[in-house]
Design an enzyme around this catalytic site. Structure first.
Site, PDB file in Angstrom:
ATOM      1  N   ASP A 162      -4.976  -3.524   5.870  1.00 34.54           N
ATOM      2  CA  ASP A 162      -5.532  -4.757   5.917  1.00 34.54           C
ATOM      3  C   ASP A 162      -4.902  -5.886   4.852  1.00 34.54           C
ATOM      4  OD1 ASP A 162      -8.644  -4.253   7.381  1.00 34.54           O
ATOM      5  OD2 ASP A 162      -7.667  -2.419   6.075  1.00 34.54           O
TER       6      ASP A 162
ATOM      7  N   ASP B  23       0.511  -0.873   3.181  1.00 30.81           N
ATOM      8  CA  ASP B  23      -1.037  -0.969   3.429  1.00 30.81           C
ATOM      9  C   ASP B  23      -1.305  -1.688   4.731  1.00 30.81           C
ATOM     10  OD1 ASP B  23      -3.479  -1.506   2.423  1.00 30.81           O
ATOM     11  OD2 ASP B  23      -3.089  -3.638   2.176  1.00 30.81           O
TER      12      ASP B  23
HETATM   13  O1  M1P Z   1      -7.184  -1.673   3.210  1.00 32.67           O
HETATM   14  C1  M1P Z   1      -7.935  -2.431   2.382  1.00 32.67           C
HETATM   15  C2  M1P Z   1      -9.430  -2.445   2.345  1.00 32.67           C
HETATM   16  O2  M1P Z   1      -9.809  -2.613   3.625  1.00 32.67           O
HETATM   17  C3  M1P Z   1     -11.319  -2.965   3.630  1.00 32.67           C
HETATM   18  O3  M1P Z   1     -11.747  -3.738   2.793  1.00 32.67           O
HETATM   19  P1  M1P Z   1     -12.435  -5.177   3.198  1.00 32.67           P
HETATM   20  O4  M1P Z   1     -13.701  -4.542   3.904  1.00 32.67           O
HETATM   21  O5  M1P Z   1     -13.108  -5.287   1.594  1.00 32.67           O
HETATM   22  O6  M1P Z   1     -11.912  -6.075   3.784  1.00 32.67           O
HETATM   23  C4  M1P Z   1     -11.796  -1.556   3.231  1.00 32.67           C
HETATM   24  O7  M1P Z   1     -11.677  -0.574   4.177  1.00 32.67           O
HETATM   25  C5  M1P Z   1     -11.324  -1.186   1.879  1.00 32.67           C
HETATM   26  O8  M1P Z   1     -11.657   0.213   1.868  1.00 32.67           O
HETATM   27  C6  M1P Z   1      -9.841  -0.990   1.989  1.00 32.67           C
HETATM   28  O9  M1P Z   1      -9.161  -0.658   0.667  1.00 32.67           O
END
Ligand code: M1P
Length: 243
Positions: free
Chosen positions: A9, A7
């Site tokens: 983020d 993953d």
């Molecule tokens: O990759 C995890 C998530 O990253 C973002 O989440 P957030 O904006 O809540 O920090 C989004 O791009 C989300 O779709 C994605 O799952």
């Protein structure tokens, strides 16, 4: 052989930020190591954000990237392999707009509904939020549980959808089954020897998080392991000590 899935983020990078350079160097060292392996990215975000956040030196050493909850797959050699489309029901969009109007959060912002291939991403604070505003919202959400209660309500009204907590501020919504497990399913069908093993790293592996379905799929098929991490530091530390 091991097939590593990451993953982005909260796992390889801080939420919506670029990978820190010391982490990028460590990751490059690891990925260039001698052990035979394949590496894929699997993110809720779209490809543009992945390209922004991860250095091309790393992406070019991966086999491909599953974007938008694996509703789109970009193979490094072949380019776009598949892309799912989805037209969300009008009633859902209007319910999401109502959540924005009625949110108790004081600094509701803009860019609340983002349409991506095969899914939508929703947040009351909005995608235009700065890094600081994201943090503020995240702290507030931990107390108010706004996202959790929105998920519960939506799941009851839309049993044919997967609705999961995204990262720091948002919720990912897609047709049932069109979640991150599409990644492991696709690799199993198209690019995996029976004896190779998945190794997945994610920060939202708990039930209700957007990494949960891929973890469940690996567990069900007994063809790999997963690490639920608290951020890039932990990911890099596991990689360098275990693999
Ligand atoms: O990759 C995890 C998530 O990253 C973002 O989440 P957030 O904006 O809540 O920090 C989004 O791009 C989300 O779709 C994605 O799952």
């Amino acid at each position: 052989m091991k097939i590593f899935l990451f993953d982005v983020d909260g796992t390889l990078t801080p939420a919506r930020k670029s990978m820190e350079s010391s982490h990028a160097w460590d990751f490059l060292d690891w990925i260039s190591g001698v052990e035979e392996k394949r590496v894929y990215i699997v993110s809720g975000s779209d490809r543009r954000k992945i390209l922004e956040q991860l250095p091309s030196s790393i992406l070019s050493r991966c086999s491909g990237a599953f974007c938008c909850m694996a509703n789109q797959f970009w193979d490094n050699e072949k380019g776009l392999v598949y892309s799912n489309e989805w037209n969300p029901p009008k009633s859902l969009i209007s319910q999401l707009n109502d959540y924005v109007l009625n949110s108790e959060y004081e600094k509701v912002g803009s860019g609340n509904i983002e349409s991506r291939p095969g899914m939508i991403n929703f947040s009351t604070v909005g995608r235009a939020a700065t890094a600081e505003e994201r943090l503020e919202y995240n702290l507030w959400d931990r107390q108010s549980l706004e996202r959790e209660s929105i998920c519960v309500e939506l799941k009851t009204r839309y049993p044919d959808l997967d609705i999961s907590i995204g990262g720091q501020i948002s919720i990912d919504i897609n047709p049932k089954g069109n979640n991150k497990s599409q990644c492991t399913k696709w690799i199993r069908q198209n690019a995996k020897d029976p004896d190779s093993e998945f190794v997945f790293f994610g920060d939202k592996c708990h039930k209700g998080g957007n990494d949960y379905d891929i973890v469940e799929d690996i567990n069900k098929n007994r063809d790999g392991v997963f690490f639920s991490v608290d951020g890039p530091e932990e990911t890099l530390s596991i990689l360098t000590s275990e693999y």
